[in-house]
Design a protein around this motif. Structure first.
Motif, PDB file in Angstrom:
ATOM      1  N   TRP A 239     -22.818 -40.182 -20.924  1.00  0.00           N
ATOM      2  CA  TRP A 239     -22.211 -39.860 -22.218  1.00  0.00           C
ATOM      3  C   TRP A 239     -21.540 -38.501 -22.180  1.00  0.00           C
ATOM      4  O   TRP A 239     -20.508 -38.290 -22.807  1.00  0.00           O
ATOM      5  CB  TRP A 239     -23.260 -39.941 -23.323  1.00  0.00           C
ATOM      6  CG  TRP A 239     -23.540 -41.349 -23.748  1.00  0.00           C
ATOM      7  CD1 TRP A 239     -22.705 -42.418 -23.551  1.00  0.00           C
ATOM      8  CD2 TRP A 239     -24.691 -41.869 -24.405  1.00  0.00           C
ATOM      9  NE1 TRP A 239     -23.281 -43.556 -24.051  1.00  0.00           N
ATOM     10  CE2 TRP A 239     -24.494 -43.255 -24.579  1.00  0.00           C
ATOM     11  CE3 TRP A 239     -25.875 -41.299 -24.869  1.00  0.00           C
ATOM     12  CZ2 TRP A 239     -25.427 -44.075 -25.205  1.00  0.00           C
ATOM     13  CZ3 TRP A 239     -26.788 -42.117 -25.490  1.00  0.00           C
ATOM     14  CH2 TRP A 239     -26.578 -43.484 -25.654  1.00  0.00           C
ATOM     15  N   ASN A 242     -18.226 -38.875 -20.309  1.00  0.00           N
ATOM     16  CA  ASN A 242     -17.189 -39.570 -21.057  1.00  0.00           C
ATOM     17  C   ASN A 242     -16.826 -38.909 -22.371  1.00  0.00           C
ATOM     18  O   ASN A 242     -15.860 -39.305 -23.014  1.00  0.00           O
ATOM     19  CB  ASN A 242     -17.639 -41.002 -21.364  1.00  0.00           C
ATOM     20  CG  ASN A 242     -17.569 -41.877 -20.144  1.00  0.00           C
ATOM     21  OD1 ASN A 242     -16.788 -41.632 -19.247  1.00  0.00           O
ATOM     22  ND2 ASN A 242     -18.397 -42.902 -20.105  1.00  0.00           N
ATOM     23  N   ASP A 243     -17.608 -37.919 -22.784  1.00  0.00           N
ATOM     24  CA  ASP A 243     -17.432 -37.374 -24.125  1.00  0.00           C
ATOM     25  C   ASP A 243     -16.106 -36.623 -24.266  1.00  0.00           C
ATOM     26  O   ASP A 243     -15.687 -35.897 -23.364  1.00  0.00           O
ATOM     27  CB  ASP A 243     -18.577 -36.421 -24.444  1.00  0.00           C
ATOM     28  CG  ASP A 243     -18.352 -35.712 -25.750  1.00  0.00           C
ATOM     29  OD1 ASP A 243     -18.358 -36.389 -26.776  1.00  0.00           O
ATOM     30  OD2 ASP A 243     -18.125 -34.491 -25.723  1.00  0.00           O
ATOM     31  N   VAL A 244     -15.479 -36.831 -25.405  1.00  0.00           N
ATOM     32  CA  VAL A 244     -14.287 -36.053 -25.722  1.00  0.00           C
ATOM     33  C   VAL A 244     -14.560 -35.136 -26.905  1.00  0.00           C
ATOM     34  O   VAL A 244     -14.087 -34.007 -26.950  1.00  0.00           O
ATOM     35  CB  VAL A 244     -13.096 -36.974 -26.055  1.00  0.00           C
ATOM     36  CG1 VAL A 244     -11.849 -36.160 -26.291  1.00  0.00           C
ATOM     37  CG2 VAL A 244     -12.856 -37.960 -24.955  1.00  0.00           C
ATOM     38  N   PHE A 245     -15.369 -35.638 -27.834  1.00  0.00           N
ATOM     39  CA  PHE A 245     -15.531 -34.939 -29.109  1.00  0.00           C
ATOM     40  C   PHE A 245     -16.080 -33.529 -28.937  1.00  0.00           C
ATOM     41  O   PHE A 245     -15.428 -32.541 -29.275  1.00  0.00           O
ATOM     42  CB  PHE A 245     -16.449 -35.760 -30.017  1.00  0.00           C
ATOM     43  CG  PHE A 245     -16.606 -35.185 -31.382  1.00  0.00           C
ATOM     44  CD1 PHE A 245     -15.650 -35.428 -32.356  1.00  0.00           C
ATOM     45  CD2 PHE A 245     -17.686 -34.390 -31.692  1.00  0.00           C
ATOM     46  CE1 PHE A 245     -15.788 -34.897 -33.611  1.00  0.00           C
ATOM     47  CE2 PHE A 245     -17.832 -33.851 -32.950  1.00  0.00           C
ATOM     48  CZ  PHE A 245     -16.889 -34.110 -33.910  1.00  0.00           C
ATOM     49  N   ARG A 248     -13.942 -31.325 -26.604  1.00  0.00           N
ATOM     50  CA  ARG A 248     -12.709 -30.820 -27.203  1.00  0.00           C
ATOM     51  C   ARG A 248     -13.013 -29.735 -28.222  1.00  0.00           C
ATOM     52  O   ARG A 248     -12.270 -28.782 -28.373  1.00  0.00           O
ATOM     53  CB  ARG A 248     -11.948 -31.968 -27.869  1.00  0.00           C
ATOM     54  CG  ARG A 248     -10.601 -31.536 -28.377  1.00  0.00           C
ATOM     55  CD  ARG A 248      -9.734 -32.710 -28.680  1.00  0.00           C
ATOM     56  NE  ARG A 248     -10.285 -33.465 -29.798  1.00  0.00           N
ATOM     57  CZ  ARG A 248      -9.662 -34.499 -30.349  1.00  0.00           C
ATOM     58  NH1 ARG A 248      -8.513 -34.900 -29.881  1.00  0.00           N
ATOM     59  NH2 ARG A 248     -10.203 -35.156 -31.339  1.00  0.00           N
ATOM     60  N   LEU A 249     -14.150 -29.906 -28.897  1.00  0.00           N
ATOM     61  CA  LEU A 249     -14.519 -28.937 -29.925  1.00  0.00           C
ATOM     62  C   LEU A 249     -14.896 -27.591 -29.305  1.00  0.00           C
ATOM     63  O   LEU A 249     -14.471 -26.541 -29.765  1.00  0.00           O
ATOM     64  CB  LEU A 249     -15.702 -29.488 -30.726  1.00  0.00           C
ATOM     65  CG  LEU A 249     -16.145 -28.697 -31.941  1.00  0.00           C
ATOM     66  CD1 LEU A 249     -15.123 -28.862 -33.042  1.00  0.00           C
ATOM     67  CD2 LEU A 249     -17.505 -29.163 -32.408  1.00  0.00           C
ATOM     68  N   ALA A 260     -12.113 -35.643 -18.845  1.00  0.00           N
ATOM     69  CA  ALA A 260     -11.886 -36.416 -20.065  1.00  0.00           C
ATOM     70  C   ALA A 260     -10.798 -35.760 -20.914  1.00  0.00           C
ATOM     71  O   ALA A 260      -9.955 -36.440 -21.493  1.00  0.00           O
ATOM     72  CB  ALA A 260     -13.175 -36.547 -20.857  1.00  0.00           C
ATOM     73  N   LEU A 263      -7.356 -36.158 -19.373  1.00  0.00           N
ATOM     74  CA  LEU A 263      -6.868 -37.525 -19.490  1.00  0.00           C
ATOM     75  C   LEU A 263      -6.244 -37.778 -20.855  1.00  0.00           C
ATOM     76  O   LEU A 263      -5.316 -38.577 -20.977  1.00  0.00           O
ATOM     77  CB  LEU A 263      -8.033 -38.488 -19.249  1.00  0.00           C
ATOM     78  CG  LEU A 263      -7.680 -39.937 -19.052  1.00  0.00           C
ATOM     79  CD1 LEU A 263      -6.738 -40.089 -17.888  1.00  0.00           C
ATOM     80  CD2 LEU A 263      -8.934 -40.752 -18.826  1.00  0.00           C
ATOM     81  N   THR A 264      -6.754 -37.095 -21.899  1.00  0.00           N
ATOM     82  CA  THR A 264      -6.200 -37.354 -23.227  1.00  0.00           C
ATOM     83  C   THR A 264      -4.845 -36.682 -23.421  1.00  0.00           C
ATOM     84  O   THR A 264      -4.166 -36.949 -24.399  1.00  0.00           O
ATOM     85  CB  THR A 264      -7.150 -36.854 -24.334  1.00  0.00           C
ATOM     86  OG1 THR A 264      -7.493 -35.506 -24.054  1.00  0.00           O
ATOM     87  CG2 THR A 264      -8.397 -37.700 -24.402  1.00  0.00           C
TER      88      THR A 264
ATOM     89  N   SER B 148     -15.259 -44.920 -22.885  1.00  0.00           N
ATOM     90  CA  SER B 148     -15.017 -43.521 -23.206  1.00  0.00           C
ATOM     91  C   SER B 148     -13.760 -43.425 -24.052  1.00  0.00           C
ATOM     92  O   SER B 148     -12.811 -44.160 -23.834  1.00  0.00           O
ATOM     93  CB  SER B 148     -14.835 -42.715 -21.926  1.00  0.00           C
ATOM     94  OG  SER B 148     -14.183 -41.509 -22.210  1.00  0.00           O
ATOM     95  N   ALA B 150     -11.723 -41.079 -23.993  1.00  0.00           N
ATOM     96  CA  ALA B 150     -10.639 -40.586 -23.145  1.00  0.00           C
ATOM     97  C   ALA B 150      -9.941 -41.759 -22.474  1.00  0.00           C
ATOM     98  O   ALA B 150      -8.711 -41.837 -22.441  1.00  0.00           O
ATOM     99  CB  ALA B 150     -11.185 -39.633 -22.092  1.00  0.00           C
TER     100      ALA B 150
END
Lengths: 331, 318
Positions: A239, A242-245, A248-249, A260, A263-264, B148, B150
């Motif tokens: 997790w 894979n986490d973005v939240f 990113r914060l 991650a 990739l965004t 994910s 992403a």
């Protein structure tokens, strides 16, 4: 081979005859037919769904190794005429793969270890070391589970910003150690369930043999809860990876390469890289609007990001499934 | 054990270690979670003004004076009290908030039953022995590893690529024809749309239900086998024993799975994007009030779900 089939058929025929004698012809036939139909329907559904899961992954792999010329060629389906690693190299360059991979691995691994320490200790206390008011504290564990992370996102950012810890890995590590990271509440809950199911006799035997509380935990309870450790460790690692939240914060993209996050923002990175290569800005932005190019790079990047997890999964897949069943999370 | 030269009992030792073991989490709860949630509540009730790094105390207090009304400095920002104005703004003035909120709620409401039923069915199927079930299990939990945001974001950019590779005309046509067939058969338009949407997002449903399948699988395996044996002796077939044994015994886990599904959807909800974008524009007040409205609705949904489920759930112990 033929003799094998023949003996198999003969055995089956004998068994069938015996069954028919015992149950009657009609029952036996209907039983067999139902069994066959059920197994056909089941395998149709199960392997159909397996196909649904595997199809996009296979497609990603094929798209990543296909020569750019073959991509838009309608004659090429699945097996490209020419394999090439061009897209993989390109995507690796854009994602800054090597440092990104190392950073992400350090982050996920650190978070995993810290989560394991905190949540197993807390779970053990909730299960076995009860004191007055501990039920109220456990209620707060459940409360932390149901509060959406966006509700506390901004103040969280402000807290770490004031401490000067944003855009470093330590912010994520601190959150994990304080049991407030990604789904930490669930991990504490899992450990509590598992430790609660361990028999009291273990603790009493340890006490008689002269173990204090910590020694009991460390020498007796820990080895007995190994399946929970595997489950929680795997989930917290994956997790976090894979986490973005949260990433990113708390971690700004520019300062720290996290796969991650990279990739965004593939198209922005593409423009940046093209400019670095000396392409005019307007032209670079134009190129980055080509959906097929950006799509293929994003696709390859996604593959690169999940590749370490996929390889790891091949090895731990057995423990993953078994341990969750054995934890008795639900029992 | 001795502490400060005094002997303490095992019971006291347990309490001391209990508090010690919990201490990292308690520190986190008080200094991170509570302080964050309190700040968030304050933000939602006020307009947030930022202080530039080199402002002196005098300037800050002068600024607070100039705001008039009730304002104070709290953890690096100045909060100007506006009462429920932010909530009013979010609900009645903001252009898209209501719609996105309703979208998020509908998504939960639609996905919840689909994911629960789907994961229960898959768990039942994976639990039986058949050739290749080790392979099938490995594949079914693959989405847990690779689900994910992403990757979802990246792949959403790659739709054209997938279409190119799939020879898109054919697949869309096939789907279209099937829909027409269902319409001809007399199903209403809304049902057909719902069905085709569900079928089209089958990959999402699978990838969001990995953990749920695991929970159900563990639940099914913890059912004592003597129940099935007794049912078999009484003449029940496997269909009957599914409804009479598996379903009631698994029903408490439906609660767990449902709540997990709701929680799991938090970060994916479309509302997240809006809340974070407002935060990036430094409109903390609006952003916080929207987050609180979302939280309240989620709690409401969980409450309704638990209320509904408590009528159906069967507990073996009682």
């Amino acid at each position: 081979m033929i003799t094998k089939i023949r003996t198999y058929l003969r055995n089956e025929a004998h068994r069938f005859e015996r069954r028919v004698k015992a149950k009657g012809f009609k029952q036996e036939v209907s039983y067999r037919v139902t069994k066959i139909v059920v197994s056909i329907v089941r395998s149709f559904i199960v392997f159909g769904l397996c196909f649904v899961i595997l199809y996009p992954i296979l497609q990603m792999i094929v798209a990543a190794v296909t020569n750019p010329d073959d991509l838009s060629n309608p004659l090429v389906v699945w097996i490209p005429r020419q394999f090439s690693l061009e897209f993989i190299q390109f995507a690796a360059e854009i994602l800054d793969y090597r440092t990104g991979l190392i950073n992400t691995a350090i982050m996920s691994f650190g978070v995993m270890i810290l989560t394991l320490i905190t949540s197993s200790l807390a779970g053990y206390a909730f299960a076995k070391l009860k004191f007055k008011g501990i039920n109220i504290l456990f209620f707060f564990v459940l409360f932390t589970i149901v509060v959406p992370p966006q509700t506390i996102a901004m103040p969280l950012y402000m807290i770490f910003n004031r401490l000067g810890l944003t855009s470093t890995l330590s912010s994520v590590f601190i959150l994990a150690f304080l049991g407030m990271g990604i789904k930490s509440g669930i991990f504490i809950f899992i450990f509590r369930q598992v430790f609660r199911n361990l028999p009291k006799e273990l603790e009493e035997a340890a006490l008689i043999d002269g173990c204090g509380v910590f020694k009991t935990y460390y020498l007796v309870m820990l080895p007995n809860a190994s399946s929970a450790f595997i489950t929680v460790g795997l989930f917290s690692f994956v997790w976090q990876w894979n986490d973005v939240f949260y990433t990113r914060l708390l971690i700004a993209v520019e300062n720290l390469n996290i796969l991650a996050l990279n990739l965004t923002s593939v198209s922005t990175k593409l423009v940046y890289m093209l400019q670095k290569l000396g392409v005019d800005q307007t032209l670079a932005e134009g190129i980055s609007r080509n959906p097929l190019l950006v799509g293929t790079i994003a696709n390859t990047g996604a593959l690169l990001m999940m590749l370490p997890l996929l390889i790891g999964y091949l090895f731990v897949q057995r423990y993953f499934v078994e341990s969750v069943e054995r934890t008795g999370i639900v029992g | 054990m001795k502490l400060f030269g005094k002997r303490i009992t095992y019971k006291q030792e347990k309490v001391i270690f209990g508090i010690l073991f919990l201490s990292p989490w308690i520190i986190g709860l008080v200094f991170v979670f509570f302080s964050a949630i309190l700040d968030s509540l304050l933000y939602s009730l006020s307009t947030v003004h930022f202080i530039s790094g080199n402002a002196t105390d005098a300037e800050i207090s002068a600024f607070i004076e100039s705001l008039g009304g009730f304002a104070f400095k709290k953890s690096g920002v100045i909060l100007e009290w506006v009462g429920l104005d932010n909530f009013r703004y979010a609900l009645f003035e903001h252009g898209t908030f209501n719609r996105i909120l309703v979208d998020s709620v509908i998504e939960i409401g639609l996905n919840l039953p689909i994911i629960i039923i789907f994961s229960l069915l898959v768990a039942v199927m994976l639990n039986t022995r058949f050739k290749g079930n080790v392979f099938a299990r490995a594949v079914f939990f693959l989405p847990v590893i690779i689900a994910s945001d992403a990757i979802t974001t990246a792949l959403s950019q790659a739709t054209l690529l997938q279409d190119t590779m799939n020879n898109v005309e054919e697949s869309v046509f096939g789907n279209f024809e099937f829909q027409a067939f269902l319409l001809e058969a007399g199903l209403s338009q809304s049902i057909v749309t719902f069905l085709s949407n569900t079928v089209n997002q089958i990959f999402n449903v699978i990838s969001y239900s990995g953990v749920q399948i695991l929970i159900f699988l563990a639940g099914i395996q913890s059912i004592p086998s003597h129940l099935y044996e007794a049912a078999k002796i009484e003449g029940a077939n496997s269909y009957e024993s599914f409804w009479k044994i598996t379903m009631p015994m698994v029903s408490p886990h439906i609660l767990t799975v449902g709540i997990y599904t709701i929680i799991d959807g938090f970060v994916r909800a479309p509302i997240t994007e809006l809340i974070l974008s407002l935060k990036d524009n430094l409109l903390y007040g609006y952003s916080a009030s929207m987050a609180w409205i979302y939280f309240a609705i989620v709690i409401l949904i969980i409450g309704i779900f638990i209320g509904l489920m408590n009528r159906v759930v069967f507990y073996y112990d009682n």
